[in-house]
Scaffold this motif. Structure first.
Motif, mmCIF file in Angstrom:
data_model
loop_
_atom_site.group_PDB
_atom_site.id
_atom_site.type_symbol
_atom_site.label_atom_id
_atom_site.label_comp_id
_atom_site.label_asym_id
_atom_site.label_seq_id
_atom_site.Cartn_x
_atom_site.Cartn_y
_atom_site.Cartn_z
ATOM 1 N N ARG A 65 2.828 8.333 3.625
ATOM 2 C CA ARG A 65 2.188 8.175 2.860
ATOM 3 C C ARG A 65 1.227 7.228 3.166
ATOM 4 N N ARG A 66 -0.360 7.616 3.575
ATOM 5 C CA ARG A 66 -1.121 6.625 4.012
ATOM 6 C C ARG A 66 -2.383 6.978 2.648
ATOM 7 N N SER A 67 -3.010 5.814 2.262
ATOM 8 C CA SER A 67 -4.369 6.404 1.729
ATOM 9 C C SER A 67 -5.630 7.143 2.401
ATOM 10 N N ARG A 69 -9.049 8.855 2.351
ATOM 11 C CA ARG A 69 -11.030 8.686 1.939
ATOM 12 C C ARG A 69 -11.396 9.361 2.378
ATOM 13 N N GLN A 157 -18.138 4.266 -5.078
ATOM 14 C CA GLN A 157 -17.349 4.387 -3.748
ATOM 15 C C GLN A 157 -17.132 6.316 -3.980
ATOM 16 N N PHE A 159 -16.619 8.585 -1.874
ATOM 17 C CA PHE A 159 -15.725 9.253 -1.713
ATOM 18 C C PHE A 159 -14.743 10.171 -2.588
ATOM 19 N N CYS A 211 -6.178 8.455 -2.709
ATOM 20 C CA CYS A 211 -6.041 7.249 -2.999
ATOM 21 C C CYS A 211 -5.991 6.968 -4.370
ATOM 22 N N PRO A 212 -5.451 5.512 -4.736
ATOM 23 C CA PRO A 212 -5.547 5.065 -5.706
ATOM 24 C C PRO A 212 -6.973 4.208 -5.998
ATOM 25 N N VAL A 213 -7.160 4.260 -7.051
ATOM 26 C CA VAL A 213 -7.957 3.291 -7.134
ATOM 27 C C VAL A 213 -8.084 1.894 -8.600
ATOM 28 N N ALA A 214 -8.448 0.678 -7.651
ATOM 29 C CA ALA A 214 -8.291 -0.123 -9.845
ATOM 30 C C ALA A 214 -9.835 -0.431 -10.180
ATOM 31 N N ALA A 215 -10.138 -0.242 -8.731
ATOM 32 C CA ALA A 215 -12.053 -1.058 -8.086
ATOM 33 C C ALA A 215 -13.202 -0.082 -9.345
ATOM 34 N N TYR A 236 -6.633 3.363 -14.399
ATOM 35 C CA TYR A 236 -5.924 3.681 -13.118
ATOM 36 C C TYR A 236 -6.241 4.523 -12.239
HETATM 37 C C1 LIG Z 1 -3.592 -1.852 -7.594
HETATM 38 C C2 LIG Z 1 -4.420 -0.829 -6.063
HETATM 39 C C3 LIG Z 1 -5.911 -0.407 -5.994
HETATM 40 C C4 LIG Z 1 -6.652 0.461 -5.129
HETATM 41 N N1 LIG Z 1 -8.302 0.282 -5.741
HETATM 42 C C5 LIG Z 1 -8.458 0.602 -4.953
HETATM 43 C C6 LIG Z 1 -9.760 0.949 -4.646
HETATM 44 O O1 LIG Z 1 -10.441 0.751 -5.454
HETATM 45 N N2 LIG Z 1 -10.305 2.114 -3.772
HETATM 46 C C7 LIG Z 1 -9.795 1.920 -2.499
HETATM 47 O O2 LIG Z 1 -9.736 2.542 -1.996
HETATM 48 N N3 LIG Z 1 -8.366 2.023 -2.454
HETATM 49 C C8 LIG Z 1 -7.715 1.345 -3.011
HETATM 50 N N4 LIG Z 1 -6.346 1.089 -3.157
HETATM 51 C C9 LIG Z 1 -5.881 1.368 -1.762
HETATM 52 C C10 LIG Z 1 -5.563 0.431 -0.502
HETATM 53 O O3 LIG Z 1 -7.182 -0.286 -0.010
HETATM 54 C C11 LIG Z 1 -4.185 1.151 0.191
HETATM 55 O O4 LIG Z 1 -3.110 0.719 -0.650
HETATM 56 C C12 LIG Z 1 -4.062 -0.539 1.031
HETATM 57 O O5 LIG Z 1 -4.736 -0.814 1.769
HETATM 58 C C13 LIG Z 1 -2.356 -0.342 2.172
HETATM 59 O O6 LIG Z 1 -3.268 1.051 2.876
HETATM 60 P P1 LIG Z 1 -2.083 2.460 2.537
HETATM 61 O O7 LIG Z 1 -2.422 2.783 1.263
HETATM 62 O O8 LIG Z 1 -2.606 3.634 3.037
HETATM 63 O O9 LIG Z 1 -1.309 2.053 2.419
HETATM 64 C C14 LIG Z 1 -5.499 0.493 -3.739
HETATM 65 C C15 LIG Z 1 -4.042 0.084 -4.297
HETATM 66 C C16 LIG Z 1 -3.681 -0.107 -4.804
HETATM 67 C C17 LIG Z 1 -2.201 0.092 -4.984
#
Ligand SMILES: Cc1cc2nc3c(=O)[nH]c(=O)nc-3n(C[C@H](O)[C@H](O)[C@H](O)COP(=O)(O)O)c2cc1C
Length: 244
Positions: A65-67, A69, A157, A159, A211-215, A236
């Motif tokens: 698992r990776r984020s 985009r 964002q 993407f 990809c999770p996004v909280a911004a 979220y």
């Molecule tokens: C609470 C939370 C908020 C996040 N918000 C964003 C975001 O707004 N935009 C984004 O591109 N990634 C976001 N991410 C993804 C993180 O950047 C990512 O999980 C981190 O770089 C680690 O990489 P991985 O998920 O590939 O292991 C968020 C992750 C978490 C847990």
């Protein structure tokens, strides 16, 4: 009766909302960063094994698992979407008239609601939908592609507009605060984390990118979903799409 609006949890949520005017003031605190790993200097170290018996698909899902985009052009299937929804918040157990879900929830109160910005899913019109776990169905809120508005509300964002679907999670604060009071906001955020991680792992299991996004500008998304931002507010997001 205490007032939900004046509770510590509600005030914290309100005061940490992003909007275009206050983003730069709120996004940073002048606090020195910390080292990301803690170590007990001088402590005995016991090496851990790196080979173990574990279901391979579970292991690989966790490992890979990776984020993601960058999303390809392929639409998500209805089956994929249903599985993602089930993984996040599906009903998986019952005790009398009470239902349990795939993700744990403090006090089994399930304060988190799931909305979808459907953008590229086979046999579903783009639009905003609400997931209804009891009947395991989607409720159409409004038709029309809103991916660009969602991406703009997520601080631009872009993407996210290319994803097949964006999951938008809100919290109905009262569901939790009526039991846990001021501490409730902690639990709500933990609940959302569990739900999102279930979704991310399911996406990986389906070979999809997520990809999770909280911004995001909170009230821009609340407005899009017609939420008041006090009783119920977006907390979220996660974008999911075909891997590029
Ligand atoms: C609470 C939370 C908020 C996040 N918000 C964003 C975001 O707004 N935009 C984004 O591109 N990634 C976001 N991410 C993804 C993180 O950047 C990512 O999980 C981190 O770089 C680690 O990489 P991985 O998920 O590939 O292991 C968020 C992750 C978490 C847990």
């Amino acid at each position: 009766m205490d007032d939900l609006k004046n509770s510590l949890g509600s005030r914290y949520l309100q005061e940490t909302k992003f909007d275009e005017q206050t983003l730069h003031r709120k996004a940073r605190l002048d606090i020195a960063p910390a080292h990301p790993y803690k170590e007990y200097a001088g402590a005995d170290k016991i090496k851990l094994p790196t080979t173990w018996e574990m279901d391979k698909s579970l292991h690989d899902t966790l490992q890979y698992r990776r984020s993601h985009r960058r999303y390809g052009d392929a639409a998500l299937s209805m089956e994929d979407l249903a599985m993602l929804l089930w993984a996040g918040q599906g009903i998986s157990g019952r005790a009398g008239s009470f239902f349990f879900r795939t993700a744990p929830s403090a006090g089994a109160l399930y304060p988190v609601e799931t909305y979808l910005s459907i953008q590229h899913v086979e046999s579903l019109s783009p639009g905003l939908y609400h997931f209804q776990p009891l009947e395991f169905c989607l409720e159409l809120m409004s038709e029309g592609f809103v991916g660009k508005s969602v991406a703009e509300a997520a601080l631009g964002q872009n993407f996210m507009a290319k994803a097949g679907v964006v999951f938008i999670w809100s919290a109905i604060l009262r569901r939790n605060f009526s039991k846990y009071g001021h501490r409730g906001l902690r639990y709500i955020m933990m609940d959302a984390g569990h739900i999102c991680q279930n979704l991310l792992l399911a996406a990986e299991g389906l070979q999809l990118g997520a990809c999770p996004v909280a911004a995001f500008y909170d009230d821009a998304l609340n407005k899009l979903l017609a939420l008041d931002g006090e009783e119920e507010s977006v907390i979220y997001l996660a974008a999911v799409g075909a891997k590029e």
